[in-house]
Design an enzyme around this catalytic site. Sequence first.
Site, PDB file in Angstrom:
ATOM      1  N   ASP A 128     -20.959 -14.646 -43.374  1.00 37.70           N
ATOM      2  CA  ASP A 128     -19.824 -14.192 -42.523  1.00 37.70           C
ATOM      3  C   ASP A 128     -18.377 -14.436 -43.098  1.00 37.70           C
ATOM      4  OD1 ASP A 128     -21.303 -12.463 -41.174  1.00 37.70           O
ATOM      5  OD2 ASP A 128     -21.478 -13.539 -39.276  1.00 37.70           O
ATOM      6  N   MET A 170     -23.416  -6.655 -41.558  1.00 40.05           N
ATOM      7  CA  MET A 170     -23.343  -7.834 -40.753  1.00 40.05           C
ATOM      8  C   MET A 170     -21.777  -8.073 -40.417  1.00 40.05           C
ATOM      9  SD  MET A 170     -26.380 -10.200 -41.738  1.00 40.05           S
ATOM     10  CE  MET A 170     -28.081  -9.818 -40.993  1.00 40.05           C
ATOM     11  N   ARG A 172     -20.403 -10.255 -36.872  1.00 43.56           N
ATOM     12  CA  ARG A 172     -20.508 -10.438 -35.412  1.00 43.56           C
ATOM     13  C   ARG A 172     -19.109 -10.356 -34.743  1.00 43.56           C
ATOM     14  NH1 ARG A 172     -23.904 -11.792 -31.428  1.00 43.56           N
ATOM     15  NH2 ARG A 172     -25.599 -12.138 -32.927  1.00 43.56           N
ATOM     16  N   GLU A 222     -21.288  -4.643 -37.648  1.00 41.25           N
ATOM     17  CA  GLU A 222     -22.102  -4.758 -36.479  1.00 41.25           C
ATOM     18  C   GLU A 222     -21.274  -5.187 -35.175  1.00 41.25           C
ATOM     19  OE1 GLU A 222     -25.324  -7.458 -36.956  1.00 41.25           O
ATOM     20  OE2 GLU A 222     -23.715  -9.142 -37.275  1.00 41.25           O
ATOM     21  N   ARG A 266     -25.768  10.599 -41.583  1.00 41.77           N
ATOM     22  CA  ARG A 266     -26.909   9.406 -41.403  1.00 41.77           C
ATOM     23  C   ARG A 266     -26.448   8.040 -41.341  1.00 41.77           C
ATOM     24  NH1 ARG A 266     -31.454  12.286 -43.706  1.00 41.77           N
ATOM     25  NH2 ARG A 266     -31.102  14.422 -42.701  1.00 41.77           N
ATOM     26  N   HIS A 272     -30.783  -7.682 -42.796  1.00 38.19           N
ATOM     27  CA  HIS A 272     -31.294  -8.904 -43.355  1.00 38.19           C
ATOM     28  C   HIS A 272     -31.054  -9.079 -44.916  1.00 38.19           C
ATOM     29  CE1 HIS A 272     -32.235  -9.847 -39.018  1.00 38.19           C
ATOM     30  NE2 HIS A 272     -32.071 -11.138 -39.549  1.00 38.19           N
TER      31      HIS A 272
END
Length: 342
Positions: A128, A170, A172, A222, A266, A272
């Site tokens: 990240d 990814m 957070r 995400e 879509r 991962h």
Amino acid sequence: MRVGVLTGGGDCPGLNAVIRAVVRKGVQEYGHDFVGYRDGWRGPLEGTSVPLDIPAVRGILPRGGTVLGSSRTNPLKVEDGIRRIRKNLARQQIDALVAIGGEDTLGVAARLSDEHGVPCVGVPKTIDNDLSATDYTFGFDTAVGIATEAIDRLHTTAESHMRVLVVEVMGRHAGWIALHSGLAGGANVILIPEQRFDVEQVCAWVTSRFRASYAPIVVVAEGAMPKDGDMVLKDESLDAFGHVRLSGVGEWLAKQIEKRTGKEARTTVLGHVQRGGTPSAFDRWLATRFGLHAIDAVHERDFGTMVALRGTDIVRVPLARATARLKTVDPRLYAEVGVFFG
């Protein structure tokens, strides 16, 4: 000296390069002995370890993951956890500990070092790229490369079917992967956790793209959230560090776009796959340099520090400062890429 090494948190390309560099220089130049703790902080907590020497680290430079294993074990939440770690370190005659990890793993190392006298040196690892004390963390470059390649490939299928493709990556709390890969991959919309997004504006950008006879690509981190909603969760469970499991904002957004624009949408969730596989050349270079400087810090007994990249130099910073706050995307940087939206 007898030195313990552990890798904690999510696996990350470049972990093995750090282990290799620490052991190679530590043995060849300083004559230290090494012990590898299994599965992050679970290793010193339970006393499970493997011997580390030069033969053990041969050939691991290009390998993804970590030969030591990893986990999200938080010894600060385990009853008598600190005492158990100190007891096991003393039993194995460990003089210092090299902790390789992100915010959570290094946060534990900072507490152990500052409050309990456990001699620790930290190495920053997270795809990240959200540790504020270092310009870059290893693993980030590989993750961005994987996400960019996926976006490149998705352009062709989006154009073939003239549909919207939403790519969930990814991130957070920080949108570095989304920002870098989205810009490099020519995405038409990039959504990050630092800036709540307006669904109607996203749909307007999508519609504008179709008017130009092109199919849009939307890249969303995400942890991104709509202005009038909350973070989309995979479920309500928490890990040992209190984090919820994220996933689903991409699918939610695709449904909103389809409902409001009438265009087929879509979702591709990279998940991962961003963590896996062989590290990029840059991540091998950075991880190796971090390992070399980390064992220097151990040898000099400069404990309670973390190695960090500043420009092209490797420096040392206090562990406590390194984990005090996250490095998030500057609004001015995000505004720069807005010219490509729509």
